[in-house]
Design a protein around this motif. Structure first.
Motif, PDB file in Angstrom:
ATOM      1  N   GLY A  13       6.218  44.937  24.260  1.00 13.89           N
ATOM      2  CA  GLY A  13       6.071  46.303  23.774  1.00 13.89           C
ATOM      3  C   GLY A  13       7.376  47.076  23.763  1.00 13.89           C
ATOM      4  O   GLY A  13       7.369  48.319  23.855  1.00 13.89           O
ATOM      5  N   VAL A  14       8.498  46.371  23.630  1.00 12.25           N
ATOM      6  CA  VAL A  14       9.815  47.013  23.627  1.00 12.25           C
ATOM      7  C   VAL A  14      10.185  47.410  22.195  1.00 12.25           C
ATOM      8  O   VAL A  14      10.027  46.616  21.262  1.00 12.25           O
ATOM      9  CB  VAL A  14      10.886  46.062  24.205  1.00 12.25           C
ATOM     10  N   ASP A  15      10.669  48.631  22.058  1.00 11.89           N
ATOM     11  CA  ASP A  15      11.154  49.105  20.764  1.00 11.89           C
ATOM     12  C   ASP A  15      12.567  48.539  20.560  1.00 11.89           C
ATOM     13  O   ASP A  15      13.563  49.129  20.995  1.00 11.89           O
ATOM     14  CB  ASP A  15      11.177  50.638  20.747  1.00 11.89           C
ATOM     15  N   LEU A  16      12.640  47.396  19.913  1.00 11.86           N
ATOM     16  CA  LEU A  16      13.906  46.688  19.737  1.00 11.86           C
ATOM     17  C   LEU A  16      14.417  46.871  18.313  1.00 11.86           C
ATOM     18  O   LEU A  16      13.668  46.673  17.350  1.00 11.86           O
ATOM     19  CB  LEU A  16      13.722  45.196  20.035  1.00 11.86           C
ATOM     20  N   ARG A  17      15.697  47.214  18.174  1.00 14.74           N
ATOM     21  CA  ARG A  17      16.343  47.304  16.868  1.00 14.74           C
ATOM     22  C   ARG A  17      17.446  46.242  16.813  1.00 14.74           C
ATOM     23  O   ARG A  17      18.296  46.186  17.707  1.00 14.74           O
ATOM     24  CB  ARG A  17      16.967  48.694  16.662  1.00 14.74           C
ATOM     25  N   LEU A  18      17.427  45.427  15.768  1.00 15.97           N
ATOM     26  CA  LEU A  18      18.428  44.375  15.573  1.00 15.97           C
ATOM     27  C   LEU A  18      19.126  44.601  14.230  1.00 15.97           C
ATOM     28  O   LEU A  18      18.803  43.952  13.242  1.00 15.97           O
ATOM     29  CB  LEU A  18      17.778  42.986  15.617  1.00 15.97           C
ATOM     30  N   PRO A  19      20.102  45.510  14.186  1.00 12.86           N
ATOM     31  CA  PRO A  19      20.749  45.811  12.902  1.00 12.86           C
ATOM     32  C   PRO A  19      21.670  44.713  12.404  1.00 12.86           C
ATOM     33  O   PRO A  19      22.148  44.770  11.279  1.00 12.86           O
ATOM     34  CB  PRO A  19      21.573  47.083  13.205  1.00 12.86           C
ATOM     35  N   GLY A  20      21.941  43.691  13.256  1.00 15.95           N
ATOM     36  CA  GLY A  20      22.853  42.634  12.866  1.00 15.95           C
ATOM     37  C   GLY A  20      24.277  42.941  13.294  1.00 15.95           C
ATOM     38  O   GLY A  20      24.525  43.740  14.208  1.00 15.95           O
ATOM     39  N   HIS A  21      25.224  42.296  12.621  1.00 14.92           N
ATOM     40  CA  HIS A  21      26.639  42.486  12.937  1.00 14.92           C
ATOM     41  C   HIS A  21      27.083  43.890  12.529  1.00 14.92           C
ATOM     42  O   HIS A  21      26.713  44.385  11.453  1.00 14.92           O
ATOM     43  CB  HIS A  21      27.468  41.440  12.194  1.00 14.92           C
ATOM     44  N   ALA A  22      27.882  44.536  13.369  1.00 16.93           N
ATOM     45  CA  ALA A  22      28.438  45.854  13.056  1.00 16.93           C
ATOM     46  C   ALA A  22      29.940  45.725  12.883  1.00 16.93           C
ATOM     47  O   ALA A  22      30.626  45.198  13.769  1.00 16.93           O
ATOM     48  CB  ALA A  22      28.127  46.848  14.173  1.00 16.93           C
ATOM     49  N   ALA A  23      30.442  46.198  11.755  1.00 21.09           N
ATOM     50  CA  ALA A  23      31.881  46.110  11.508  1.00 21.09           C
ATOM     51  C   ALA A  23      32.671  46.874  12.562  1.00 21.09           C
ATOM     52  O   ALA A  23      33.750  46.447  12.971  1.00 21.09           O
ATOM     53  CB  ALA A  23      32.198  46.643  10.111  1.00 21.09           C
ATOM     54  N   ASP A  24      32.143  47.988  13.029  1.00 21.54           N
ATOM     55  CA  ASP A  24      32.827  48.789  14.049  1.00 21.54           C
ATOM     56  C   ASP A  24      31.828  49.165  15.136  1.00 21.54           C
ATOM     57  O   ASP A  24      31.182  50.222  15.063  1.00 21.54           O
ATOM     58  CB  ASP A  24      33.435  50.043  13.414  1.00 21.54           C
ATOM     59  N   PRO A  25      31.667  48.334  16.184  1.00 24.40           N
ATOM     60  CA  PRO A  25      30.681  48.640  17.232  1.00 24.40           C
ATOM     61  C   PRO A  25      31.042  49.859  18.064  1.00 24.40           C
ATOM     62  O   PRO A  25      30.183  50.404  18.769  1.00 24.40           O
ATOM     63  CB  PRO A  25      30.675  47.368  18.087  1.00 24.40           C
ATOM     64  N   LEU A  26      32.296  50.323  17.991  1.00 21.46           N
ATOM     65  CA  LEU A  26      32.670  51.498  18.764  1.00 21.46           C
ATOM     66  C   LEU A  26      31.834  52.717  18.370  1.00 21.46           C
ATOM     67  O   LEU A  26      31.551  53.581  19.206  1.00 21.46           O
ATOM     68  CB  LEU A  26      34.153  51.813  18.565  1.00 21.46           C
ATOM     69  N   LEU A  27      31.413  52.775  17.120  1.00 21.65           N
ATOM     70  CA  LEU A  27      30.604  53.912  16.661  1.00 21.65           C
ATOM     71  C   LEU A  27      29.267  53.952  17.392  1.00 21.65           C
ATOM     72  O   LEU A  27      28.819  55.020  17.830  1.00 21.65           O
ATOM     73  CB  LEU A  27      30.384  53.806  15.148  1.00 21.65           C
TER      74      LEU A  27
END
Length: 383
Positions: A238-252
């Protein structure tokens, strides 16, 4: 003294690993410093392809598996570089293969440690084999670069290499990428950044999520073969998980996160911790590497928990999500001078270069390189 005018390096794919990302940042700096850089790559497609620097000579090997890298000795023979850079622990097998295939014609090989030298997840027999493999490293690697002092001590103890052959050079820091946009994110969330593979043990973080006092979404930036299994586990819990994939700039995404969590079994010098702290985001991490305590050096920065202690993980996350928690003051990451330090290291391996002094304060370790296997080509003696 001759300079290392041509640097050769290699990788499997550009799917978004931290090793390859740092490799491309270094290559950019070496090219800007006037050096020629060749990258042999199994598959040049992938999210990191956008980060290939201008001027990098890319040699596709035509395959997406480790097996494609066995062509590296042939490419080295054809391109005749001055030095070979092995960008991470995963790639040291190809460094050995190249040394064996080229023998005395092999250029100096500099390897970088990107994973823990000691692996607590191995069964006893595999652990003994791994220890023997590490002791072979001084024979086929001319230098072994550690990214922190703790990692260097680990390298010296496990490989039995002389300390003078273990320079400490951090990865160059991640910089914001102009024009990058963050993925769609919830207003408040816990963040994980890393490949979706077993090493990262995202299952530990998922198991902790339903037990937290504040039920937040979990966002994990990355891709990997365990994506479906991770999504299925989240659904079952029941976890609200988001998997957007690779992020070009994870610092954001790091800057806006409530806390960054790293729950790996083992790591080298985890750059994601330094990146999160550089933008003032607290971290909760397992004690997956000797370098973790160097990075999370004060309680005001985050919490280190035992690798297998789920209760401690929940308590640490709850503490940083609580109303009394103060976000850390941003910590500037090391490594701004990594490019010239690597170039100085490469140049020191060229003919006529003076022998460098041992790093102050670091004891010598017995340097007992193993002989090559019977019948193998004799490699150039490591300095």
């Amino acid at each position: 003294m001759d300079r290392a005018k041509h640097i050769f390096t290699y990788a499997e794919t550009l799917e978004g690993g931290g090793v390859e990302r740092a490799q491309l940042r270094l290559a950019r700096g070496w090219i800007e410093a006037g050096r020629r850089v060749t990258l042999a790559i199994g598959d040049a497609d992938g999210p990191l392809a956008a980060e290939i620097p201008p001027g990098l000579e890319v040699v596709p090997l035509g395959g997406r598996t480790y097996r494609a890298l066995f062509a590296v000795p042939r490419i080295v023979r054809e391109t005749r570089p001055d030095v070979i850079f092995c960008a991470g622990s995963y790639y040291t097998g190809i460094a050995l293969w190249t040394r064996l295939r080229l023998g005395r014609a092999c250029p100096p090989i500099v390897g970088k440690v990107s994973n823990a030298m000691r692996r607590g997840d191995y069964p006893p027999l595999v652990a003994r084999g791994h220890a023997a493999w590490l002791r072979a490293h001084p024979w086929f690697l001319d230098r072994i670069v550690a990214m922190s002092e703790a990692s260097a001590r680990d390298v010296i103890e496990t490989t039995r290499i002389d300390a003078g052959r273990v320079p400490v050079i951090p990865n160059p820091p991640a910089l914001p990428l102009p024009g990058s946009a963050p993925p769609s994110l919830p207003p408040r969330y816990i963040l994980g950044v890393g490949r979706l593979v077993r090493q990262k043990r995202w299952d530990r973080l998922l198991d902790a999520m339903p037990r937290l006092a504040e039920r937040l979404p979990l966002v994990i930036l990355g891709e990997g073969e365990e994506r479906e299994a991770i999504a299925a586990r989240a659904a079952s819990l029941g976890v609200d998980l988001r998997l957007p994939g690779h992020a070009a700039d994870p610092l954001l995404a790091m800057r806006a996160a409530a806390v960054l969590a790293l729950t790996s079994d083992y790591e080298g010098v985890p750059g994601v911790l330094r990146e999160a702290l550089s933008v003032g985001t607290p971290v909760v991490t397992t004690d997956s590497s000797p370098a973790v305590a160097e990075i999370v050096s004060a309680p005001a920065l985050g919490t280190i928990v035992p690798t297998h202690d789920g209760d401690a993980l929940v308590a640490a996350l709850d503490a940083w999500l609580g109303p009394a928690a103060a976000r850390p003051v941003p910590v500037p990451p090391p490594g701004v001078d990594s490019v010239p330090r690597y170039l100085a290291l490469f140049d020191s391996l060229m003919p006529g270069a003076p022998v460098p002094a041992r790093r102050p304060g670091t004891p010598a370790a017995p340097d007992t390189p193993l002989p090559p296997p019977e019948g193998a080509a004799t490699g150039r003696a490591a300095p």
